[in-house]
Write an enzyme that holds these catalytic residues in place. Structure first.
Site, PDB file in Angstrom:
ATOM      1  N   GLY A  31      17.597  15.165  44.399  1.00 34.89           N
ATOM      2  CA  GLY A  31      16.173  14.861  44.476  1.00 34.89           C
ATOM      3  C   GLY A  31      15.446  15.481  45.654  1.00 34.89           C
ATOM      4  CG  HIS A  34      13.538  22.481  47.300  1.00 32.45           C
ATOM      5  ND1 HIS A  34      14.185  23.459  46.571  1.00 32.45           N
ATOM      6  CD2 HIS A  34      14.524  21.751  47.893  1.00 32.45           C
ATOM      7  CE1 HIS A  34      15.484  23.357  46.748  1.00 32.45           C
ATOM      8  NE2 HIS A  34      15.726  22.316  47.528  1.00 32.45           N
ATOM      9  CG  HIS A  37      15.808  20.645  43.579  1.00 38.17           C
ATOM     10  ND1 HIS A  37      15.214  20.263  44.743  1.00 38.17           N
ATOM     11  CD2 HIS A  37      17.138  20.375  43.733  1.00 38.17           C
ATOM     12  CE1 HIS A  37      16.123  19.774  45.577  1.00 38.17           C
ATOM     13  NE2 HIS A  37      17.300  19.838  44.998  1.00 38.17           N
ATOM     14  CD  GLN A  61      27.093  15.144  47.006  1.00 37.82           C
ATOM     15  OE1 GLN A  61      27.280  14.874  45.819  1.00 37.82           O
ATOM     16  NE2 GLN A  61      26.393  16.203  47.376  1.00 37.82           N
ATOM     17  N   GLY A 147      22.688  25.871  41.611  1.00 36.76           N
ATOM     18  CA  GLY A 147      22.143  26.918  42.470  1.00 36.76           C
ATOM     19  C   GLY A 147      23.230  27.682  43.207  1.00 36.76           C
ATOM     20  CE  LYS A 149      20.386  25.117  49.460  1.00 31.78           C
ATOM     21  NZ  LYS A 149      20.816  24.432  50.680  1.00 31.78           N
ATOM     22  CD  GLN A 153      27.100  21.650  44.571  1.00 32.41           C
ATOM     23  OE1 GLN A 153      27.174  20.739  45.363  1.00 32.41           O
ATOM     24  NE2 GLN A 153      25.959  21.987  44.002  1.00 32.41           N
ATOM     25  CB  VAL A 176      14.294  29.337  45.020  1.00 35.27           C
ATOM     26  CG1 VAL A 176      12.787  29.374  45.224  1.00 35.27           C
ATOM     27  CG2 VAL A 176      14.639  29.575  43.556  1.00 35.27           C
ATOM     28  CB  SER A 186      16.253  18.097  50.050  1.00 36.54           C
ATOM     29  OG  SER A 186      16.282  18.461  48.692  1.00 36.54           O
TER      30      SER A 186
END
Ligand code: AMP
Length: 280
Positions: A31, A34, A37, A61, A147, A149, A153, A176, A186
């Site tokens: 959540g 931006h 997401h 996590q 993503g 980024k 993961q 992005v 975030s």
């Protein structure tokens, strides 16, 4: 757009949709949306009949000294943005509904998680792999978008899906960035003015490293040392957590660049731990 809080209700809906022959796209998030997401939602929207986005600040996590308590959260704001980006179902469960008091089942992907973020955040990827597995079981997606980024993961989830034969297509989406080059996160809301001015140097350093590789420097120790020196000068408010050059798929460290390579970094600036990466 519908908001579902109850996990079993989501699962029921998803199973019904699949029985009707609909395809489902899933974008898992924590959540405080931006543009990063939102671009994942736009991508998933194109790939499935029904788009589900999950919004869950997954406690498992986070390590004990991390920012779980301060992690930004605004359901109304996020619901409005999700709805503008074609989300059909926003899944926003409560912590106690996702984890039973005696939860004890974990998914681990050891080979890919011993370095980079896995080294600095020992329980992180166990929490990620477990929550993503649960979200796959609940939302029944045909396709899920993540993503680049969070490159490690993405690699972990691809390996997990392959190893466990989970019937979902995992799609990676480019990073992005803000105009300054800073990867959207975030956690950028934690940055104070002066920190925010220095944070774009993370990307600048990665571009400089790529240039060095193009100029035929292939020794990874040299490349890492040059980047370390650049960050020490250009990000005086930052503390380098790691700078690594790894194979992009199996996340093993490289000594020399002879084929595809990923340089991944994590830098703590003030209370924001920022990560970024570049393919070279
Ligand atoms: P998070 O809410 O930070 O857990 O991120 C949810 C998803 O959004 C993950 O797949 C992230 O990799 C992805 N994501 C976060 N920031 C960006 C970004 N700047 N560009 C692209 N994807 C991103």
């Amino acid at each position: 757009m519908e908001i579902i809080h109850n996990p079993k209700e989501l699962q029921q809906r998803a199973l019904e949709l699949r029985a009707e022959g609909k395809t489902i796209g899933l974008v898992p998030t924590m959540g405080y949306f931006h543009r990063g997401h939102l671009s994942l939602m736009d991508e998933a929207r194109k790939r499935a009949d029904v788009l589900i986005t999950s919004l869950f600040v997954n406690p498992t996590q986070f390590g004990p000294s991390e920012d779980l308590e301060n992690y930004p959260y605004d359901l109304d704001r996020d619901a409005a943005l999700a709805s503008e980006h074609g989300v059909d179902i926003l899944f926003a469960p409560k912590k106690d509904d996702m984890y039973h008091g005696n939860h004890c089942t974990w998914v681990t992907v050891p080979d890919l998680t011993e370095i980079l973020c896995g080294k600095s955040r020992p329980v992180h990827f166990r929490g990620v792999a477990t929550i993503v597995t649960k979200l796959f079981m609940l939302a029944q997606p045909n396709v899920a978008v993540f993503g680049q980024k969070d490159w490690q993961q993405l690699a972990v989830i691809k390996r997990m899906v392959r190893d466990l034969d989970i019937p979902v297509e995992v799609v990676g989406h480019p990073v992005v960035r803000e105009e300054s080059g800073l990867a959207m996160s975030s956690r950028n809301v934690y940055l104070k003015d002066e920190e925010r001015q220095q944070a774009p140097m993370i990307r600048k350093g990665l571009l400089k490293l790529r240039q060095e590789v193009e100029n035929n420097i292939s020794d990874c120790d040299t490349l890492k040392e040059n980047l370390r020196n650049f960050y020490r000068t250009e990000i005086p408010l930052g503390t380098i957590d790691y700078i690594e050059i790894v194979h992009p798929d199996d996340i093993t460290p490289l000594v020399k660049i002879e084929g595809p390579a990923l340089c991944a970094v994590a830098v703590q600036i003030g209370s924001a731990r920022l990560i970024d990466n570049i393919l070279v």
